[in-house]
Design an enzyme around this catalytic site. Sequence first.
Site, PDB file in Angstrom:
ATOM      1  N   VAL A  95       0.826  -1.208   0.000  1.00  0.00           N
ATOM      2  CA  VAL A  95       0.000   0.000   0.000  1.00  0.00           C
ATOM      3  C   VAL A  95       0.859   1.256   0.000  1.00  0.00           C
ATOM      4  O   VAL A  95       0.582   2.220  -0.714  1.00  0.00           O
ATOM      5  CB  VAL A  95      -0.954  -0.044   1.213  1.00  0.00           C
ATOM      6  CG1 VAL A  95      -1.603   1.309   1.457  1.00  0.00           C
ATOM      7  CG2 VAL A  95      -2.023  -1.118   0.999  1.00  0.00           C
ATOM      8  N   ASP A  96       1.931   1.267   0.790  1.00  0.00           N
ATOM      9  CA  ASP A  96       2.762   2.464   0.917  1.00  0.00           C
ATOM     10  C   ASP A  96       3.444   2.829  -0.400  1.00  0.00           C
ATOM     11  O   ASP A  96       3.477   3.993  -0.798  1.00  0.00           O
ATOM     12  CB  ASP A  96       3.820   2.233   2.002  1.00  0.00           C
ATOM     13  CG  ASP A  96       3.926   3.396   2.978  1.00  0.00           C
ATOM     14  OD1 ASP A  96       3.216   4.398   2.785  1.00  0.00           O
ATOM     15  OD2 ASP A  96       4.716   3.306   3.921  1.00  0.00           O
ATOM     16  N   ASP A  97       4.043   1.838  -1.066  1.00  0.00           N
ATOM     17  CA  ASP A  97       4.688   2.120  -2.346  1.00  0.00           C
ATOM     18  C   ASP A  97       3.676   2.536  -3.405  1.00  0.00           C
ATOM     19  O   ASP A  97       3.993   3.325  -4.297  1.00  0.00           O
ATOM     20  CB  ASP A  97       5.461   0.883  -2.826  1.00  0.00           C
ATOM     21  CG  ASP A  97       6.849   0.839  -2.238  1.00  0.00           C
ATOM     22  OD1 ASP A  97       7.725   1.549  -2.745  1.00  0.00           O
ATOM     23  OD2 ASP A  97       7.057   0.121  -1.247  1.00  0.00           O
ATOM     24  N   ARG A 110      -1.113   7.888   5.517  1.00  0.00           N
ATOM     25  CA  ARG A 110      -0.557   8.232   4.209  1.00  0.00           C
ATOM     26  C   ARG A 110      -1.539   7.912   3.091  1.00  0.00           C
ATOM     27  O   ARG A 110      -1.601   8.625   2.084  1.00  0.00           O
ATOM     28  CB  ARG A 110       0.764   7.480   4.008  1.00  0.00           C
ATOM     29  CG  ARG A 110       1.884   8.030   4.863  1.00  0.00           C
ATOM     30  CD  ARG A 110       2.947   6.982   5.098  1.00  0.00           C
ATOM     31  NE  ARG A 110       3.843   6.829   3.966  1.00  0.00           N
ATOM     32  CZ  ARG A 110       4.974   7.502   3.828  1.00  0.00           C
ATOM     33  NH1 ARG A 110       5.337   8.386   4.733  1.00  0.00           N
ATOM     34  NH2 ARG A 110       5.764   7.294   2.793  1.00  0.00           N
TER      35      ARG A 110
END
Length: 624
Positions: free
Chosen positions: A368-370, A441
């Site tokens: 999810v972050d990338d 984020r």
Amino acid sequence: MDTAKGIGWMIETLRKDQSPDGSWAYPFETGISTDAYTIILLRTLEIDDEEFIEGLCRRIVSKQQKNGAWKLYRDEGEGNVTATLEAYYALLFSGYYRKEDERLHAAKTFILANGGLSEVSAFTKIMLALTGQYQWPSLSPLPIEMILLPRSFPINFYSLSVYGRANLTPIMILADNKFSMKTTYTPDLSDLKRIGDGEDEWVRSKEWRSLLSLIRDGVARLLGIPRELHRLALERAQQYMLDRLERDGTLYCYYSSTFLMIFALLSLGYKKTDLVIIKAVAGIRAMKCEMNGLPHMQYTTANVWNTSLIGYALQAAGVSHQDPMVAKANRYLLSRQHDRFGDWAVHNPGSLPGGWGFSDANTMNPDVDDTTASLRSISGISLQNRAAWDRGVNWLLSMPNDNGGWAAFEKNTDSKLLEFLPIEKGRFLLTDPSCADLTGRTLEFFGNYTNVPTSHPVIRNAINWLLKNQRKDGSWYGRWGICYIYGTWGAMTGLKAAGISPSHPSMQRAAAWLESIQNSDGGWGESCQSDMQMTYVPLRTSTLTDTAWALDALITIADKPASAIRRGIAYLLDSLEKEDWTTDYPKGQGMGGAFYIHYHSYRYIFPLLALAHYRRKFEAGSSE
């Protein structure tokens, strides 16, 4: 240095450091464990590369403390017995150092004073067992037949996190075969065992025995002859690994899982000369980077993560998406979007691929972050790349957990039962829970870069999860960074983007907490001890990255630059070019108490973001 000069200096530094393919290959530095394991691997497989092995030895020795120990981070007490044992073993294994060497004698003294072999981590005991230094337990921590349990069973193979599966699959094979391999290079560590050390059982726990009994009952209910079930389980475990090899030969691009897989395959009858082993070793070696003239084995490469964050930060600082530097970065990112189904689809079968992974070679393990970071970077060209954009956004919308938060890799792999398994650092290795940094984020991305309304159920549920999981002191815990400053920055910026007012009590408490931990020099700094003590522990020294996170959070909700912000900006501008231990201090973590990450890119990314946001919001007449 003023704001414009500071921003300009970082932009030009990044321009100079960009790779020809458009990515940024800043090191993903993780201490000396991977260096030590590489020496052990090459010597055990009898692969000669003396210059490389000697270089790894020099790097390991350069990190030794005066008392003979090695540490995971600067303020980690006297030293870390696991890291010290790994360094000691590797240096002996290299053949370039003998036990009589003054540095190794000091290391041995430290190891024995801190409990000897029995006190090192479970993962290290596994490495020692498979290289003939430690006895495998008579009872495997997890029976190999667990891989056959149906998903309806309370604990099954797919209730583990993907990171847990990648590492535990080869471990289950190795423990089942009680595999051990020695060569003429292998040292003898028997003098590091203390009298009375028992090796037969690695873990004694009533809860584990109860859970193991549950798993064995489940296995007993499987239809089939036990011997056949056992053979089938070994075959399935082997196939699980082989089906998840990346093009570079590694298992999911992770060092640890690939290292373990090589030995697991050898235990199943593969030869050292088989292509899959040769490719796996080559894949590991390709993750080498160089720092200060010495080689370091990265745990994985961080090219996609570096590039997505840098591309986003550059554009926030006013660099156009048409600038050749950003255009090249975005072309690289678009080429790394996933179109393969991975394990994430087990818990999320209704979605198509569209995420991004962390490393250069990653094609099937998105996170999810990338994905949010990559989408931020390509947002300026989303209309020209509508299909890629929509696939990424839709994948993100399909990935929140049932509790409303986002995890890293998969949905709903956070079973409380897993806490009873006898796996050290199990909450980091086996589960992939919702966390404030990722949830914040992701909200920030949806709020600032898409037209998904704040009334959307996915957004409302995520907001509620964050508000519910704020700590009493006003902070949030961040799972993938160090720790409370990071989590609080992610939560505050996400909530603001999702429409929560700066005057909301939750935001005011968070801001008050950040201001309360500001250092006298205007900066912020947090110790790696936070993640093990599960409470904020100050570093008592300011760092660029911590300061940038705290500043960006405060800037996000401020209507004017209050004293805390002005002092923080002054610290950042005065410190941008400094090089000392604070710029090397880990800012990321993969496994609390064992695995810390120094991202060499962070000293540019987050100060650039904070200064860009400050200039845009408070410096009148600033250019975009």
